[in-house]
Write an enzyme that holds these catalytic residues in place. Structure first.
Site, PDB file in Angstrom:
ATOM      1  CG  ASP A   1      -0.010   0.211   2.823  1.00  0.00           C
ATOM      2  OD1 ASP A   1       0.566   0.118   2.595  1.00  0.00           O
ATOM      3  OD2 ASP A   1      -1.216  -0.321   3.295  1.00  0.00           O
ATOM      4  CD  GLU A   2       5.570   1.848   2.558  1.00  0.00           C
ATOM      5  OE1 GLU A   2       6.603   1.650   2.384  1.00  0.00           O
ATOM      6  OE2 GLU A   2       5.982   1.189   3.837  1.00  0.00           O
TER       7      GLU A   2
ATOM      8  CE1 TYR B   1       9.870  -2.497  -0.251  1.00  0.00           C
ATOM      9  CE2 TYR B   1       8.137  -0.614   1.027  1.00  0.00           C
ATOM     10  CZ  TYR B   1       8.240  -2.175   0.673  1.00  0.00           C
ATOM     11  OH  TYR B   1       7.775  -3.333   0.776  1.00  0.00           O
TER      12      TYR B   1
HETATM   13  P1  NAD Z   1      11.243 -10.184   3.800  1.00  0.00           P
HETATM   14  O1  NAD Z   1      12.644  -9.080   3.444  1.00  0.00           O
HETATM   15  O2  NAD Z   1      11.166 -10.865   5.043  1.00  0.00           O
HETATM   16  O3  NAD Z   1      11.857 -10.753   2.552  1.00  0.00           O
HETATM   17  C1  NAD Z   1      12.173 -10.670   1.432  1.00  0.00           C
HETATM   18  C2  NAD Z   1      13.228 -12.260   0.396  1.00  0.00           C
HETATM   19  O4  NAD Z   1      13.947 -12.161  -0.890  1.00  0.00           O
HETATM   20  C3  NAD Z   1      13.884 -12.870   1.392  1.00  0.00           C
HETATM   21  O5  NAD Z   1      13.567 -13.753   1.101  1.00  0.00           O
HETATM   22  C4  NAD Z   1      15.601 -12.891   0.577  1.00  0.00           C
HETATM   23  O6  NAD Z   1      16.125 -13.305   0.892  1.00  0.00           O
HETATM   24  C5  NAD Z   1      14.452 -12.355  -0.597  1.00  0.00           C
HETATM   25  N1  NAD Z   1      15.305 -11.344  -2.291  1.00  0.00           N
HETATM   26  C6  NAD Z   1      15.651 -10.489  -1.661  1.00  0.00           C
HETATM   27  N2  NAD Z   1      16.948  -9.544  -2.763  1.00  0.00           N
HETATM   28  C7  NAD Z   1      16.346 -11.059  -3.684  1.00  0.00           C
HETATM   29  C8  NAD Z   1      17.092 -10.850  -4.681  1.00  0.00           C
HETATM   30  N3  NAD Z   1      17.529 -10.481  -5.933  1.00  0.00           N
HETATM   31  N4  NAD Z   1      16.208 -12.834  -5.501  1.00  0.00           N
HETATM   32  C9  NAD Z   1      15.868 -13.329  -5.149  1.00  0.00           C
HETATM   33  N5  NAD Z   1      15.619 -13.311  -3.846  1.00  0.00           N
HETATM   34  C10 NAD Z   1      15.248 -12.232  -2.993  1.00  0.00           C
HETATM   35  O7  NAD Z   1      10.083  -9.572   2.989  1.00  0.00           O
HETATM   36  P2  NAD Z   1       8.855  -9.607   3.554  1.00  0.00           P
HETATM   37  O8  NAD Z   1       8.541  -8.828   4.596  1.00  0.00           O
HETATM   38  O9  NAD Z   1       8.295 -11.236   3.196  1.00  0.00           O
HETATM   39  O10 NAD Z   1       8.234  -8.833   2.135  1.00  0.00           O
HETATM   40  C11 NAD Z   1       7.813  -9.846   0.602  1.00  0.00           C
HETATM   41  C12 NAD Z   1       6.951  -9.266  -0.065  1.00  0.00           C
HETATM   42  O11 NAD Z   1       5.577  -7.976   0.424  1.00  0.00           O
HETATM   43  C13 NAD Z   1       7.954  -7.923  -1.121  1.00  0.00           C
HETATM   44  O12 NAD Z   1       7.151  -7.738  -1.980  1.00  0.00           O
HETATM   45  C14 NAD Z   1       7.156  -7.030   0.084  1.00  0.00           C
HETATM   46  O13 NAD Z   1       7.101  -5.505  -0.649  1.00  0.00           O
HETATM   47  C15 NAD Z   1       5.772  -7.283   0.222  1.00  0.00           C
HETATM   48  N6  NAD Z   1       5.251  -6.333   1.152  1.00  0.00           N
HETATM   49  C16 NAD Z   1       5.505  -6.822   2.329  1.00  0.00           C
HETATM   50  C17 NAD Z   1       4.638  -6.048   3.631  1.00  0.00           C
HETATM   51  C18 NAD Z   1       5.210  -6.950   4.816  1.00  0.00           C
HETATM   52  O14 NAD Z   1       4.578  -5.986   5.608  1.00  0.00           O
HETATM   53  N7  NAD Z   1       6.488  -6.736   5.193  1.00  0.00           N
HETATM   54  C19 NAD Z   1       3.854  -6.101   2.867  1.00  0.00           C
HETATM   55  C20 NAD Z   1       2.793  -5.325   1.744  1.00  0.00           C
HETATM   56  C21 NAD Z   1       3.801  -5.716   0.844  1.00  0.00           C
HETATM   57  O1  TDX Z   2      11.384   0.738  16.085  1.00  0.00           O
HETATM   58  C1  TDX Z   2      10.571   1.345  15.448  1.00  0.00           C
HETATM   59  N1  TDX Z   2       9.480   2.142  15.825  1.00  0.00           N
HETATM   60  C2  TDX Z   2       8.713   2.559  15.156  1.00  0.00           C
HETATM   61  O2  TDX Z   2       8.294   3.543  15.711  1.00  0.00           O
HETATM   62  C3  TDX Z   2      10.342   0.699  14.099  1.00  0.00           C
HETATM   63  C4  TDX Z   2      10.837  -0.254  12.823  1.00  0.00           C
HETATM   64  C5  TDX Z   2       9.685   1.161  13.178  1.00  0.00           C
HETATM   65  N2  TDX Z   2       7.828   2.403  14.346  1.00  0.00           N
HETATM   66  C6  TDX Z   2       6.994   3.001  13.171  1.00  0.00           C
HETATM   67  C7  TDX Z   2       7.258   3.350  11.401  1.00  0.00           C
HETATM   68  C8  TDX Z   2       6.678   2.604  11.068  1.00  0.00           C
HETATM   69  O3  TDX Z   2       5.159   3.730  11.745  1.00  0.00           O
HETATM   70  O4  TDX Z   2       6.559   1.735  12.877  1.00  0.00           O
HETATM   71  C9  TDX Z   2       5.612   1.596  11.638  1.00  0.00           C
HETATM   72  C10 TDX Z   2       5.650   0.195  11.321  1.00  0.00           C
HETATM   73  O5  TDX Z   2       7.607   0.172  10.499  1.00  0.00           O
HETATM   74  P1  TDX Z   2       7.600  -1.237   9.773  1.00  0.00           P
HETATM   75  O6  TDX Z   2       7.317  -2.447  10.682  1.00  0.00           O
HETATM   76  O7  TDX Z   2       9.262  -0.258   9.510  1.00  0.00           O
HETATM   77  O8  TDX Z   2       7.086  -0.541   8.728  1.00  0.00           O
HETATM   78  P2  TDX Z   2       6.492   0.631   7.643  1.00  0.00           P
HETATM   79  O9  TDX Z   2       7.966   1.607   7.196  1.00  0.00           O
HETATM   80  O10 TDX Z   2       5.286   0.517   7.567  1.00  0.00           O
HETATM   81  O11 TDX Z   2       6.405  -0.972   6.095  1.00  0.00           O
HETATM   82  C11 TDX Z   2       6.195  -2.250   6.436  1.00  0.00           C
HETATM   83  O12 TDX Z   2       5.016  -2.345   5.479  1.00  0.00           O
HETATM   84  C12 TDX Z   2       4.529  -2.484   4.464  1.00  0.00           C
HETATM   85  C13 TDX Z   2       6.961  -3.467   5.450  1.00  0.00           C
HETATM   86  O13 TDX Z   2       8.446  -3.432   6.327  1.00  0.00           O
HETATM   87  C14 TDX Z   2       6.630  -3.027   4.305  1.00  0.00           C
HETATM   88  O14 TDX Z   2       7.306  -4.180   3.220  1.00  0.00           O
HETATM   89  C15 TDX Z   2       5.644  -3.332   3.786  1.00  0.00           C
HETATM   90  O15 TDX Z   2       5.582  -2.828   2.094  1.00  0.00           O
END
Ligand code: NAD
Ligand code: TDX
Length: 332
Positions: free
Chosen positions: A122-123, A148
């Site tokens: 959603d970012e 990002y």
């Molecule tokens: P994560 O950082 O936990 O995992 C990312 C994975 O991708 C890792 O296993 C890493 O080794 C692999 N990777 C990174 N670079 C690579 C490359 N060049 N080639 C092959 N593999 C590679 O991430 P996540 O939180 O599981 O997010 C997964 C997907 O979901 C991402 O596309 C992210 O943008 C999306 N997303 C995440 C969130 C969230 O809250 N975490 C929310 C919405 C969307």
């Molecule tokens: O120590 C902290 N204290 C704090 O206040 C950290 C690590 C984060 N924060 C705040 C920043 C954000 O407002 O908390 C919120 C969540 O932070 P993150 O976990 O870094 O997430 P965010 O930046 O919102 O992005 C996450 O959601 C969307 C994922 O990392 C992304 O990969 C995804 O796309």
């Protein structure tokens, strides 16, 4: 039975999706993952080797990608650099993996006519004001803030262009903030839980009033599978569970569940360009594809997540000290 290629399948959400597919379909899976700092071998460790194969490789490696895409029925593309704070400190890997990696996959699916599902966030829409009643929908204009989110927006636009220009059979999903087991300790919820488990203090950026829309990773996975199975080709679906909370409120829940006072926290330096609020309207996914989140009770999901981190110190401990040292160097 499909052969699925899941990129980033050793990460937090990718590994959740692999487990979800094994539990709910007959599909076989190849994980393509380069095992960056964010990956975990253990997250895939106990899975049926007859149905899951792991390839260590990079999504920017056109040869590896082409050879794998040719042998699979569909690609689900999770691989990305994912942490906003890291993208501020060092944007280059974000451009490389998120933009060039997605481009490399798109060229391969174009050559082979393979079904492609792109995982996004959603970012890409930027942020909303705290007092704005609006939520993001599939037609909200893109307005990303961070390195990002701008690389994720770029990758989404590449997918849209490859659909329109080359007719590739692709879909996109944009999901809100995920929580649950196997999330790296750099992220907000695991960082706070593991700080408290380590005898350290919780750290809130800025005024702590920033709002995120939290969804359990299991519900993200079921949404992705619904779009992969039943989504209209060329379309985008938003995934969210109607669960907006301020960071301060989420932290208060964590502190209370772990027997601490709600104010037992440190306010630390804010993130540069910190997005104020995200909010998802998932009406389309609910009405067109019949998707429903299973984790309606955030407090219960969070309590389970706290228990999981308490029981899985071997997962988070190795990365904890270096992660905290990097935060400390930035006054966070
Ligand atoms: P994560 O950082 O936990 O995992 C990312 C994975 O991708 C890792 O296993 C890493 O080794 C692999 N990777 C990174 N670079 C690579 C490359 N060049 N080639 C092959 N593999 C590679 O991430 P996540 O939180 O599981 O997010 C997964 C997907 O979901 C991402 O596309 C992210 O943008 C999306 N997303 C995440 C969130 C969230 O809250 N975490 C929310 C919405 C969307
Ligand atoms: O120590 C902290 N204290 C704090 O206040 C950290 C690590 C984060 N924060 C705040 C920043 C954000 O407002 O908390 C919120 C969540 O932070 P993150 O976990 O870094 O997430 P965010 O930046 O919102 O992005 C996450 O959601 C969307 C994922 O990392 C992304 O990969 C995804 O796309």
């Amino acid at each position: 039975m499909r052969q699925l290629l899941v990129t980033g399948g050793a990460g937090f959400i990718g590994s959740n999706f692999v487990r979800h597919v094994l539990a709910h379909t007959d599909d076989a899976i190849t994980v393509l993952d380069s095992f960056t700092y964010a990956a975990s071998e253990d997250a895939l460790g106990a899975l049926d080797p007859g149905r899951v194969r792991v390839v260590r490789g990079d999504v920017t490696d056109a040869g590896t990608v082409d050879e794998l895409v040719a042998r699979h029925d569909a690609v689900v593309h999770f691989a990305a650099e994912t942490h906003n704070d890291n993208s501020l400190a060092s944007p280059a890997p974000f451009v490389q993996t998120n933009v060039i990696g997605t481009f490399t996959l798109l060229e391969a699916v174009r050559r082979h006519g393979t079904r492609f599902h792109h995982i996004s966030t959603d970012e890409v829409f930027g942020d909303l004001e705290l007092d704005d009643p609006a939520r993001f929908t599939e037609s909200t204009p893109y307005n990303p803030s961070s390195p990002y989110s701008s690389t994720k927006a770029s990758s989404d636009l590449l997918v849209r262009a490859w659909v329109r220009s080359f007719g590739i059979p692709a879909t996109i999903s944009n999901c809100s903030n995920n929580y649950g087991p196997w999330q790296h300790v750099e992220k907000f919820i695991p960082r706070q839980i593991t700080n408290l488990l380590s005898g350290s203090r919780a750290r809130l950026y800025g005024d702590g009033r920033h709002v995120r829309d939290w969804i359990h990773a299991d519900d993200h996975s079921s949404g992705v599978l619904a779009v992969l199975d039943r989504g209209a080709l060329g379309e985008t679906y938003l995934i969210g569970a109607d669960n907006e909370r301020s960071n301060r409120d989420v932290l208060a829940l964590i502190l209370r569940s772990m027997g601490r006072d709600e104010d037992d926290l440190d306010l630390v330096a804010d993130r540069a360009g910190h997005d104020r609020r995200y909010a998802i309207d998932a009406t389309r996914l609910r009405e067109e594809l019949g998707w429903r989140p299973r984790f309606g009770d955030f407090e219960a999901g969070l309590a389970d997540t706290i228990d999981w981190y308490r029981d899985h110190e071997e997962f988070w401990r190795p990365a904890k000290d270096a992660t905290e040292a990097a935060y400390a160097a930035k006054g966070q």
